[in-house]
Write a protein that holds these residues in place. Structure first.
Motif, PDB file in Angstrom:
ATOM      1  N   LEU A 190      52.627  47.705  30.953  1.00 19.65           N
ATOM      2  CA  LEU A 190      52.910  48.228  32.285  1.00 19.65           C
ATOM      3  C   LEU A 190      53.998  47.351  32.904  1.00 19.65           C
ATOM      4  O   LEU A 190      54.137  46.197  32.551  1.00 19.65           O
ATOM      5  CB  LEU A 190      51.661  48.154  33.170  1.00 19.65           C
ATOM      6  N   SER A 191      54.719  47.922  33.849  1.00 19.68           N
ATOM      7  CA  SER A 191      55.663  47.095  34.589  1.00 19.68           C
ATOM      8  C   SER A 191      54.890  46.296  35.630  1.00 19.68           C
ATOM      9  O   SER A 191      53.725  46.551  35.893  1.00 19.68           O
ATOM     10  CB  SER A 191      56.704  47.978  35.277  1.00 19.68           C
ATOM     11  N   ASP A 192      55.571  45.338  36.240  1.00 21.69           N
ATOM     12  CA  ASP A 192      54.906  44.527  37.261  1.00 21.69           C
ATOM     13  C   ASP A 192      54.388  45.399  38.401  1.00 21.69           C
ATOM     14  O   ASP A 192      53.339  45.138  38.979  1.00 21.69           O
ATOM     15  CB  ASP A 192      55.877  43.483  37.832  1.00 21.69           C
ATOM     16  N   GLU A 193      55.153  46.427  38.730  1.00 18.17           N
ATOM     17  CA  GLU A 193      54.761  47.288  39.850  1.00 18.17           C
ATOM     18  C   GLU A 193      53.517  48.113  39.535  1.00 18.17           C
ATOM     19  O   GLU A 193      52.797  48.523  40.430  1.00 18.17           O
ATOM     20  CB  GLU A 193      55.906  48.246  40.213  1.00 18.17           C
ATOM     21  N   GLU A 194      53.311  48.366  38.251  1.00 16.46           N
ATOM     22  CA  GLU A 194      52.165  49.190  37.873  1.00 16.46           C
ATOM     23  C   GLU A 194      50.873  48.384  37.787  1.00 16.46           C
ATOM     24  O   GLU A 194      49.802  48.944  37.581  1.00 16.46           O
ATOM     25  CB  GLU A 194      52.440  49.880  36.532  1.00 16.46           C
ATOM     26  N   ALA A 195      51.005  47.077  37.906  1.00 19.46           N
ATOM     27  CA  ALA A 195      49.815  46.227  37.930  1.00 19.46           C
ATOM     28  C   ALA A 195      49.569  45.845  39.385  1.00 19.46           C
ATOM     29  O   ALA A 195      50.262  45.010  39.939  1.00 19.46           O
ATOM     30  CB  ALA A 195      50.046  44.982  37.072  1.00 19.46           C
ATOM     31  N   GLU A 196      48.594  46.492  39.979  1.00 20.88           N
ATOM     32  CA  GLU A 196      48.364  46.299  41.417  1.00 20.88           C
ATOM     33  C   GLU A 196      47.338  45.220  41.676  1.00 20.88           C
ATOM     34  O   GLU A 196      46.192  45.342  41.250  1.00 20.88           O
ATOM     35  CB  GLU A 196      47.879  47.611  42.041  1.00 20.88           C
ATOM     36  N   PRO A 197      47.740  44.209  42.410  1.00 19.22           N
ATOM     37  CA  PRO A 197      46.788  43.141  42.696  1.00 19.22           C
ATOM     38  C   PRO A 197      45.696  43.603  43.651  1.00 19.22           C
ATOM     39  O   PRO A 197      45.958  44.364  44.572  1.00 19.22           O
ATOM     40  CB  PRO A 197      47.638  42.050  43.342  1.00 19.22           C
ATOM     41  N   ALA A 198      44.481  43.171  43.419  1.00 22.60           N
ATOM     42  CA  ALA A 198      43.386  43.482  44.326  1.00 22.60           C
ATOM     43  C   ALA A 198      42.542  42.227  44.493  1.00 22.60           C
ATOM     44  O   ALA A 198      42.190  41.558  43.516  1.00 22.60           O
ATOM     45  CB  ALA A 198      42.535  44.613  43.762  1.00 22.60           C
ATOM     46  N   GLU A 199      42.260  41.910  45.737  1.00 23.91           N
ATOM     47  CA  GLU A 199      41.414  40.746  46.038  1.00 23.91           C
ATOM     48  C   GLU A 199      40.083  40.889  45.308  1.00 23.91           C
ATOM     49  O   GLU A 199      39.412  41.907  45.416  1.00 23.91           O
ATOM     50  CB  GLU A 199      41.131  40.667  47.534  1.00 23.91           C
ATOM     51  N   THR A 200      39.720  39.877  44.582  1.00 24.15           N
ATOM     52  CA  THR A 200      38.496  39.956  43.805  1.00 24.15           C
ATOM     53  C   THR A 200      37.712  38.669  43.977  1.00 24.15           C
ATOM     54  O   THR A 200      38.273  37.575  43.996  1.00 24.15           O
ATOM     55  CB  THR A 200      38.820  40.134  42.301  1.00 24.15           C
ATOM     56  N   GLN A 201      36.406  38.820  44.110  1.00 24.83           N
ATOM     57  CA  GLN A 201      35.532  37.659  44.221  1.00 24.83           C
ATOM     58  C   GLN A 201      35.260  37.143  42.811  1.00 24.83           C
ATOM     59  O   GLN A 201      34.551  37.777  42.040  1.00 24.83           O
ATOM     60  CB  GLN A 201      34.233  38.096  44.900  1.00 24.83           C
ATOM     61  N   GLY A 202      35.861  36.010  42.484  1.00 20.61           N
ATOM     62  CA  GLY A 202      35.675  35.480  41.143  1.00 20.61           C
ATOM     63  C   GLY A 202      35.059  34.090  41.213  1.00 20.61           C
ATOM     64  O   GLY A 202      34.503  33.689  42.230  1.00 20.61           O
ATOM     65  N   ARG A 203      35.156  33.385  40.106  1.00 21.64           N
ATOM     66  CA  ARG A 203      34.627  32.023  40.081  1.00 21.64           C
ATOM     67  C   ARG A 203      35.652  31.104  39.441  1.00 21.64           C
ATOM     68  O   ARG A 203      36.432  31.525  38.598  1.00 21.64           O
ATOM     69  CB  ARG A 203      33.342  31.974  39.253  1.00 21.64           C
ATOM     70  N   LEU A 204      35.564  29.891  39.881  1.00 21.58           N
ATOM     71  CA  LEU A 204      36.409  28.880  39.271  1.00 21.58           C
ATOM     72  C   LEU A 204      35.486  27.961  38.470  1.00 21.58           C
ATOM     73  O   LEU A 204      34.599  27.309  39.021  1.00 21.58           O
ATOM     74  CB  LEU A 204      37.141  28.089  40.362  1.00 21.58           C
ATOM     75  N   TYR A 205      35.667  27.982  37.126  1.00 17.51           N
ATOM     76  CA  TYR A 205      34.815  27.209  36.235  1.00 17.51           C
ATOM     77  C   TYR A 205      35.489  25.885  35.922  1.00 17.51           C
ATOM     78  O   TYR A 205      36.632  25.861  35.465  1.00 17.51           O
ATOM     79  CB  TYR A 205      34.571  27.970  34.925  1.00 17.51           C
ATOM     80  N   HIS A 206      34.768  24.799  36.175  1.00 18.82           N
ATOM     81  CA  HIS A 206      35.308  23.469  35.860  1.00 18.82           C
ATOM     82  C   HIS A 206      34.685  23.016  34.552  1.00 18.82           C
ATOM     83  O   HIS A 206      33.476  22.801  34.479  1.00 18.82           O
ATOM     84  CB  HIS A 206      34.991  22.491  36.988  1.00 18.82           C
ATOM     85  N   ILE A 207      35.528  22.888  33.551  1.00 21.16           N
ATOM     86  CA  ILE A 207      35.035  22.630  32.192  1.00 21.16           C
ATOM     87  C   ILE A 207      35.500  21.257  31.717  1.00 21.16           C
ATOM     88  O   ILE A 207      36.623  20.843  31.986  1.00 21.16           O
ATOM     89  CB  ILE A 207      35.567  23.712  31.220  1.00 21.16           C
ATOM     90  N   ARG A 208      34.601  20.614  31.030  1.00 27.43           N
ATOM     91  CA  ARG A 208      34.930  19.254  30.529  1.00 27.43           C
ATOM     92  C   ARG A 208      35.515  19.346  29.128  1.00 27.43           C
ATOM     93  O   ARG A 208      34.873  19.908  28.229  1.00 27.43           O
ATOM     94  CB  ARG A 208      33.665  18.405  30.487  1.00 27.43           C
TER      95      ARG A 208
END
Length: 905
Positions: A190-208
């Motif tokens: 897809l082109s950049d325009e065809e990838a639509e950003p959407a706010e998403t509730q994610g997680r940030l995993y801190h890995i050792r």
RNA sequence: GCGCGCUUAGCUCAGCUGGUCCAGAGCACCUCGUUUACACCGAGGGGGUCGGGGGUUCGAAUCCCUCAGCGCGCACCA
């Protein structure tokens, strides 16, 4: 003209027949030769081509109504108006539809094979592809259907081929291996325009990640004694593809590690630690895992440090064979869960925190897009963007509302290359052939399909299997639909076009790229004005969509209330580039403005026709000496409305244009003029007065219908065709090709007189209402000191006062004694209604007292201003004079009210 | 995070280069109405400290600053 009209407008009876007639007579057909040889001035709008699979929704209803209003208006202005219709092949969307059909049969496109699949899509398109164009007819769009185009038809495909070949030859199209947006469901880039950003509730995993070898002093350690470094990621599954860890070169926490190695958990691969200022030491732990095959930034960083890429995902986003056996074949999200679990067991999860970030989704199927390393074709955009940017800056292309100009410029200033290859079957096949002969490897993009390699002559050549982005054909739309690359008459006559009307969502997808293509292939912008509409939303502000089920079917609206009602409502709801709110659960309320107005127009027209009767109508010129104040007034108001509607349309202020025409028709023509002339229409009225009224009525109705025609083409045409033609006048055969009115002169005298009269009538009505005078009863009116305009108005229109305010006697300057209701009009006229017995003295005193206080308040403010030294010295003289006049008038009104109040004792 | 825009009656919006704007329209609401075009109508009416604060100016809904809320575009810091 003779058959009676029903008292309620029934659009179904007239619309289809009229449209058919218009189309048949060729009114919508624009003639290139008229422009090239006939001196005609073109006005062209190309339709934003709807998907060939699309079904009309309110978004189309809005866009296309606006386009049609502009086209019809300009056509009436004598422009050679071309509204060019068509559809685009909508690669992904259309392919998806047919793939779903296949799925219902338990098959995939691979089962049937490429050729058969494409054939099947064509069959589908042939059967249903014209649906939306038919629907545009129903809402009255005056498209030139003889010029209907489809992006995948041979002519337009040739344009696509030509543009590709040219850009390829100039080196503006290239192939390369980069991180692109990949939809794992559509299985295409897809082109950049065809990838639509959407706010998403994610997680940030801190890995050792454990340190290999000697640990720096003071480093945190695992229970087994190994030191470790924490990296943070939102996508743990990509760690399997890590090939390095990066830190900031000046980050002292990690300086000892640079050049050292970490051990990638689960995979047990050693990762080099590199230094790069891309890393933000403030974010997370300051150490970044590097996954070059799955992140664009990592990819760039890897290139700088010569770090290898490892792709750990399959095209459909499952874990590939390059990961430990436990995770192979898992879906990306399942893999994430298992990896986190596995890390947890090893005590390698430092912590997990909530993290909101935006995640790109496929604009066609909403699947989360994967950044993926793959070989694709790109267009080098920078050189194309320059003239397109200049066009906005130098005003060659204007955006309305203007705020979009900046959005457009900003995008062009930061433009990135355009991924144009799609791993689909439905579309324009990329016209590139690869020579497979040993040692040759020539890549060519010729205008006609080659039989052999142009370099080595080998017939072992192979065409690229992919197709082009649909927008790669859409960006040529204003060119290709007019015949480009051939220098056709259409192209010469109608390119560049004038106005583009579309939704802001496709400003980059389509509008900006069309401008680039216009300059690149034809040396000029494809249009001069871009009008960006708002979005149609429901009452909760949600965008109307099929999946939410909150859409409104324009055809249902047309069926219920008529196309005119739909069009008027839409146009009147359209604030300047603002969103449109409509209630899908209450169509009656939503479309009542258009429905009611249609009915009003219908009945006003019906009334006029009934009263005009079969008596011949004279031209305005013939009755000029007999015109009365009311006639001159409505003619003046028509002039004002004409001027206003025209000006508003010129500025793309559709709401204001509609409102202006509405107010004139309903608030002035119907509410006042028709009432004023009722007595003059009767058989017992003076013949000259009747003739003047009829001539004026026909003229004004004619003008009003013209002003409304672009917005409400059917009802205006239906009535107009029945309107009698004054003797000696050669009239057009249809409003569609009728002329747009020119604003006549204003008549200040008539307007002043009528204003005074209307104010008086209003005042009498208000007093009657306040004192509950029975609607049927007539009252006498006493006027003291009438203003000159009112005096003049009464001398000719006293009976209007009698009729419209239910007045049985008018006394001027005298007899204003006794109990009654009082008011002071502008210009100082005293109004007195002797309502002895009806009036409540206390109530009247209070009412007048309130009025007096209101005036007194205004007077004080005005006097304070006038009394201010600074105002007198600094404000311009005319403003001061105006204020002085205002104070005088207010003082006079107050004094009169005081006198009245004293009269109550 | 950067940029842009919006915030005016219950709702949706006007209000163009600061001065009849102590602010208008449509819809909604209330009262009255079967006057022969229209009840998809007519007449009348209520309703707003123009988001908060500060400033410029003789004068601000209108210009400037600031805060808050909302929306859009871009960039995404993993």
């Amino acid at each position: 003209m003779s058959e009676p009209l029903s008292s309620q407008y029934d659009p179904a009876q007239i619309e289809a027949a009229l449209y058919h007639q218009w189309e048949e007579r060729g009114y919508f057909h624009a003639r290139a030769d008229q422009v090239l040889h006939g001196g005609a001035d073109p006005y062209v709008i190309v339709i934003p081509p709807p998907n060939v699979t699309a079904v009309l929704h309110m978004g189309h209803g809005l866009n296309n109504t606006i386009q049609d209003v502009l086209i019809r208006w300009r056509r009436m202005q004598g422009r050679e108006a071309l509204y060019l219709p068509g559809t685009d092949h909508a690669g992904i969307a259309t392919q998806n539809v047919v793939e779903r059909q296949l799925a219902a049969e338990g098959k995939t496109r691979y089962d049937v094979g490429r050729e058969a699949f494409v054939e099947r899509v064509w069959k589908f398109v042939d059967e249903t592809g014209s649906t939306i164009l038919e629907q545009l007819r129903a809402i009255g769009c005056s498209c030139d259907w003889t010029r209907t185009r489809f992006t995948l038809e041979p002519d337009l495909s040739r344009a696509v081929r030509e543009s590709f070949v040219r850009l390829f030859a100039k080196g503006l199209i290239y192939r390369g291996k980069y991180i692109i947006n990949w939809c794992p469901r559509c299985l295409t880039a897809l082109s950049d325009e065809e990838a639509e950003p959407a706010e998403t509730q994610g997680r940030l995993y801190h890995i050792r990640y454990p340190v290999v070898g000697r640990a720096p002093v003071g480093a945190a350690t695992l229970p087994d004694g190994r030191a470790y470094v924490v990296v943070a990621t939102t996508r743990p599954e990509t760690m399997l593809g890590d090939t390095a860890v990066a830190v900031h070169p000046e980050d002292e926490r990690y300086s000892a590690l640079i050049g050292g190695r970490l051990l990638l958990p689960l995979v047990e691969r050693e990762l080099p630690v590199v230094a790069d200022d891309y890393v933000d030491p403030e974010f997370g732990s300051g150490a970044v895992k590097i996954t070059p095959a799955h992140d664009p930034n990592d990819f760039e960083l890897a290139k700088r440090h010569d770090i290898p890429s490892l792709d750990v995902l399959t095209p459909d986003a499952h874990m590939s064979d390059d990961v430990p056996a436990a995770f192979r074949g898992l879906d990306r999200f399942e893999a994430r869960r298992r990896i986190v679990a596995a890390l947890g067991e090893l005590d390698l999860i430092e912590r997990i925190e909530d993290h909101t970030h935006s995640v790109p989704h496929c604009y066609r199927c909403d699947t989360i897009v994967e950044p993926r390393l793959s070989e694709q074709w790109f267009v080098r955009m920078k050189p194309l963007a320059e003239p397109a940017l200049a066009a906005a800056r130098n005003g060659r292309v204007r955006f309305t509302p203007d705020r979009w100009t900046k959005v457009y410029e900003h995008w062009l200033e930061n433009i990135r290359d355009w991924t144009i290859s799609r791993q689909l079957w439905w579309g324009h096949r990329i016209p590139v052939w690869y020579c497979r002969a040993d040692g040759c490897g020539h890549v060519m993009a010729p205008r006609t399909d080659p039989a052999a390699c142009a370099e080595c002559g080998s017939t072992a050549i192979e065409q690229d299997p992919d197709v082009l982005d649909t927008w790669f054909s859409s960006w040529l739309w204003p060119l290709s639909t007019l015949g480009w690359p051939d220098e056709t008459n259409d192209l010469r006559a109608f390119y560049p076009t004038q106005t583009l009307v579309t939704a802001p969502e496709i400003l980059f997808f389509w509008v900006a790229r069309m401008i680039m293509a216009g300059y690149e292939f034809k040396g000029d912008a494809p249009f001069s004005d871009v009008y960006l509409t708002g979005t149609v939303r429901d009452t909760q502000g949600r965008k109307m969509s099929k999946s939410l089920g909150n859409g409104i079917d324009p055809l249902e609206v047309v069926q219920l209330y008529g196309a005119d009602a739909l069009r008027y409502t839409v146009i009147a709801s359209v604030g300047f580039g603002t969103d449109v709110y409509m209630d899908p659960d209450n169509l009656d309320a939503t479309f009542s403005p258009g429905r009611n107005f249609s009915n009003k127009i219908w009945n006003a027209g019906r009334f006029a026709l009934m009263n005009i009767g079969d008596e011949p109508v004279l031209t305005l010129d013939a009755v000029r000496p007999d015109l009365e104040t009311a006639d001159r007034w409505i003619l003046s108001r028509l002039a004002a409305a004409t001027e206003d509607v025209t000006r508003q349309l010129e500025a793309f202020r559709f709401h204001e244009a509609a409102e202006s025409a509405y107010h004139f028709f309903w608030g002035e023509l119907a509410d006042w003029y028709l009432e004023l002339i009722k007595p003059r229409m009767q058989a017992d009225a003076a013949a000259s007065s009747r003739a003047a009224a009829k001539a004026t009525l026909v003229h004004v109705l004619d003008g009003a219908l013209r002003l409304l025609h672009p917005i409400m083409p059917y009802i205006t045409e239906a009535l107009w065709l029945r309107l009698p033609v004054p003797a000696g006048v050669d009239r057009e055969e249809s409003l569609v090709v009728g002329t747009w009115p020119a604003a006549g002169p204003r008549d200040e005298d008539a307007e002043a007189q009528m204003d005074a009269l209307m104010e008086l009538i209003g005042a009498v009505r208000t007093l009657r209402s306040e004192y509950n005078v029975p609607a049927g009863s007539h009252v006498p009116v006493h006027l003291t000191n009438p203003a000159p305009a009112l005096r003049e108005a009464l001398s000719v229109e006293e009976r209007a006062l009698r009729r419209m305010a239910r007045v049985n006697d008018v006394t001027v300057n005298g007899g204003a004694d006794g109990m009654g209701a009082h008011a002071v009009l502008r210009g100082g006229t005293d109004l007195f209604l002797p309502l002895a017995g009806v009036i409540d003295v206390e109530q009247e005193k209070q009412r007048l007292g309130r009025e007096r206080d209101r005036i007194e308040g205004q007077l004080r403010a005005t006097e304070a201003r006038l009394g201010s030294e600074k105002f007198a010295s600094r404000a311009p003289a005319d403003i001061v004079a105006k204020e002085r006049e205002k104070a005088d008038s207010l003082r006079d009104q107050r004094d009169r009210l005081d006198a009245k109040l004293r009269g109550f004792g």
